[in-house]
Design an enzyme around this catalytic site. Structure first.
Site, PDB file in Angstrom:
ATOM      1  N   TYR A 124       0.803  -1.224   0.000  1.00 52.02           N
ATOM      2  CA  TYR A 124       0.000   0.000   0.000  1.00 52.02           C
ATOM      3  C   TYR A 124       0.836   1.273   0.000  1.00 52.02           C
ATOM      4  O   TYR A 124       0.290   2.364  -0.013  1.00 52.02           O
ATOM      5  CB  TYR A 124      -0.950   0.003   1.201  1.00 52.02           C
ATOM      6  CG  TYR A 124      -2.097  -0.934   0.997  1.00 52.02           C
ATOM      7  CD1 TYR A 124      -1.882  -2.304   1.000  1.00 52.02           C
ATOM      8  CD2 TYR A 124      -3.382  -0.464   0.770  1.00 52.02           C
ATOM      9  CE1 TYR A 124      -2.924  -3.182   0.793  1.00 52.02           C
ATOM     10  CE2 TYR A 124      -4.422  -1.346   0.561  1.00 52.02           C
ATOM     11  CZ  TYR A 124      -4.178  -2.699   0.575  1.00 52.02           C
ATOM     12  OH  TYR A 124      -5.213  -3.561   0.365  1.00 52.02           O
ATOM     13  N   LYS A 191       2.775 -14.784   5.361  1.00 50.05           N
ATOM     14  CA  LYS A 191       3.136 -15.732   4.307  1.00 50.05           C
ATOM     15  C   LYS A 191       4.670 -15.820   4.309  1.00 50.05           C
ATOM     16  O   LYS A 191       5.338 -15.633   3.289  1.00 50.05           O
ATOM     17  CB  LYS A 191       2.566 -15.218   2.966  1.00 50.05           C
ATOM     18  CG  LYS A 191       2.686 -16.193   1.820  1.00 50.05           C
ATOM     19  CD  LYS A 191       1.624 -17.249   1.805  1.00 50.05           C
ATOM     20  CE  LYS A 191       1.849 -18.230   0.671  1.00 50.05           C
ATOM     21  NZ  LYS A 191       1.047 -19.442   0.771  1.00 50.05           N
ATOM     22  N   ASP A 225      -3.100 -18.212   3.765  1.00 48.66           N
ATOM     23  CA  ASP A 225      -4.039 -19.032   2.983  1.00 48.66           C
ATOM     24  C   ASP A 225      -4.765 -20.012   3.892  1.00 48.66           C
ATOM     25  O   ASP A 225      -5.987 -20.170   3.831  1.00 48.66           O
ATOM     26  CB  ASP A 225      -3.347 -19.744   1.810  1.00 48.66           C
ATOM     27  CG  ASP A 225      -1.954 -20.255   2.144  1.00 48.66           C
ATOM     28  OD1 ASP A 225      -1.463 -19.961   3.251  1.00 48.66           O
ATOM     29  OD2 ASP A 225      -1.356 -20.946   1.308  1.00 48.66           O
ATOM     30  N   ASP A 249      -6.383  -6.154   4.901  1.00 47.92           N
ATOM     31  CA  ASP A 249      -7.459  -5.591   4.089  1.00 47.92           C
ATOM     32  C   ASP A 249      -8.392  -6.717   3.617  1.00 47.92           C
ATOM     33  O   ASP A 249      -9.617  -6.644   3.751  1.00 47.92           O
ATOM     34  CB  ASP A 249      -6.838  -4.871   2.888  1.00 47.92           C
ATOM     35  CG  ASP A 249      -7.841  -3.993   2.164  1.00 47.92           C
ATOM     36  OD1 ASP A 249      -8.964  -3.827   2.674  1.00 47.92           O
ATOM     37  OD2 ASP A 249      -7.511  -3.476   1.085  1.00 47.92           O
TER      38      ASP A 249
END
Ligand code: NAD
Length: 361
Positions: A124, A191, A225, A249
Site C-alpha cells: 500500500y 506468508k 491461505d 485488508d
C-alpha cells in the site's frame, strides 16, 4: 467541555450514513462540536483537490475524526484518499472488530474477533513501476544483476516494504489492545514461508514482541491461505488477528462476511496522535442518495470513537440501542433482510431513527 471532532461526510453513500451516525452519536447526549471537512470525488469536481490540506489540518488539530467512505476515482491518476489520510497522519493501526449481533443473519453466531492491520507499509505504500517505462526497465536490469533472477521486460512492479520499526509498532499495539480489552490471544497472520524478508521479518518481530507478553497473552501464528480457510470453518478459535496491510485488508472483508456483511462492520485507524473512525465498507456509488443503505457500520464506528474519547457510558448506550434494533428486527435495511426486495425494509434514516429511540441516557 465539548469534544471537537472532525466530520468528513465522504461521498457516494457517505453523506447519508455519516448523517445517520452523527444523529445517533448526538442522541447519546455527548457534547461534541463537529468541524466539517470535505474530501473526495465531489470535492475534486468543485475545487480541483481531492484531499484539501484543510482536511488534514482539521484532523491534526482535533486529533479525532469520524469519516464517511470516499470514492477513489478510477483512471484519473489519483490514489485513494483513504490511504492518503492514513499515510499523512501516520495512522499505523487499523482496528476492525468483527462481532456477531443477534438478529443479523449470518453463517455463524457469537463471533467476537478483532483484526489489527498494519496500515502504513506493504504494497500500500504505492511504490509502483509501470510496464515499459525506462525506470522500470532499469530496475529490472538491476534486479537481474543483483539476484540473477530474470523478470520479464514487459512487467509492472510493485514494491512491498516491511520494516522492523513498523512491525514492532503494530505488534506492540496488538498486544496492548489485547491486554486493555481483556482478550486472550493474538494470532500473527503471514506468508513468511514464501516472503522470507518481508512477511518473515513481520513474523520474527511479532514473535519477539509476544515474549514480552508471555504468560498474559497467548501467541499463535498462521499462514494467510490456511487462515482464510480456518476463518470460514472455525472462526470461534480466533481472538485478535495481527496482519500486514494487504492480508489485513482482505481478511477484514472476509470477517465482515462472517458477521453478516459490510453493513455492520465498523473500523478505526489509529496513530500516535490522531484517530479516524470509519466503516469497513466503501462509498457504494450505485446507492447514492437513495436513503437505502445500512447506517449501522458507521454508527458502530461512532461507538468505537466514543470509547476512544473516553465517553464509555455513551458508547455503551449507543451499542445497546443498535443491539436492540437488530434483535427486534422491525427496522432493518434491505441488506439485513432474507430477501433484499422485502418491502418491509426501512431506509437509512428510518433505521437511525429506530436506534435513536432505543438510546437510554
Ligand atoms: P463498497 O463497500 O462501496 O460496496 C460494495 C457493495 O457492498 C455495495 O454495492 C453494496 O451492495 C454493499 N454495501 C456496501 N456498504 C453498504 C451498506 N452500508 N449497506 C448496505 N450494503 C452495503 O465497495 P466497492 O464497490 O468496491 O467500492 C466503491 C468505492 O468505495 C470505490 O471507489 C472504493 O475505492 C471506495 N472505498 C472506500 C473506502 C473508504 O472510504 N474507507 C473503503 C472501501 C472502498
Amino acid at each position: 467541555m465539548a469534544h471537537k471532532i472532525t466530520l468528513i461526510p465522504g461521498d457516494g453513500i457517505g453523506r447519508e450514513v455519516s448523517q445517520a451516525a452523527l444523529r445517533c452519536i448526538e442522541a447519546t447526549g455527548v457534547d461534541i462540536k463537529w468541524e466539517e471537512a470535505l474530501a473526495g470525488a465531489e470535492t475534486l469536481e468543485k475545487t480541483g483537490e481531492i484531499l484539501p490540506q484543510g482536511v488534514l489540518d482539521s484532523i491534526r488539530r482535533n486529533k479525532v475524526a469520524h469519516k464517511g467512505p470516499i470514492t477513489t476515482p478510477i483512471g484519473t491518476g489519483f490514489r485513494s484518499v483513504n490511504v492518503a489520510i492514513r499515510q499523512a497522519l501516520e495512522l499505523f493501526a487499523c482496528v476492525r472488530p468483527a462481532k456477531s449481533y443477534a438478529g443479523v443473519r449470518s453463517k455463524f453466531r457469537d463471533i467476537d474477533l478483532v483484526i489489527v492491520r498494519e496500515n502504513s507499509e506493504d504494497l500500500y505504500m504505492g511504490i509502483e513501476f509501470e510496464e515499459g517505462k525506462p525506470e522500470t526497465k532499469s530496475l529490472i536490469a538491476q534486479i537481474g544483476k543483483d539476484t540473477k533472477k530474470n523478470i520479464r521486460l514487459d512487467s509492472g512492479i510493485s514494491i512491498k516494504p516491511i520494516s522492523k520499526f513498523a512491525s514492532q509498532r503494530i505488534a506492540r499495539f496488538a498486544f496492548e489492545y489485547a491486554l486493555k480489552n481483556n482478550r486472550k490471544k493474538v494470532t500473527c497472520v503471514h506468508k513468511a514461508n514464501i516472503m522470507k524478508f518481508t512477511d518473515g521479518l513481520f513474523l520474527k518481530v511479532a514473535r519477539e514482541v509476544a515474549q514480552e507478553y508471555s504468560g498474559r497473552i497467548i501467541f499463535e501464528e498462521a499462514i494467510v491461505d490456511n487462515m482464510s480457510m480456518q476463518l470460514v470453518v472455525k472462526p470461534h478459535k480466533y481472538d485478535v488477528l495481527l496482519l500486514p496491510n494487504l492480508y489485513g485488508d482482505i481478511l477484514s472483508d472476509l470477517c465482515a462476511g462472517l458477521i453478516g456483511g459490510l453493513g455492520v462492520a465498523p473500523g478505526a485507524n489509529i496513530g500516535t496522535d490522531c484517530a479516524v473512525f470509519e466503516a469497513v465498507h466503501g462509498s457504494a456509488p450505485k446507492y447514492k442518495g437513495q436513503n437505502k443503505v445500512n447506517p449501522i457500520a458507521m454508527i458502530l464506528s461512532g461507538v468505537l470513537m466514543l470509547r476512544h474519547i473516553k465517553e464509555d457510558k455513551a458508547a455503551e448506550a449507543l451499542e445497546n440501542a443498535v443491539k436492540e434494533v437488530l434483535a427486534e428486527g422491525k427496522s432493518l435495511t434491505y441488506d439485513l433482510k432474507a430477501d433484499p426486495l422485502d418491502p418491509s425494509a426501512v431506509g437509512t434514516k428510518e433505521m437511525a431513527d429506530a436506534v435513536i429511540k432505543k438510546i437510554k441516557r
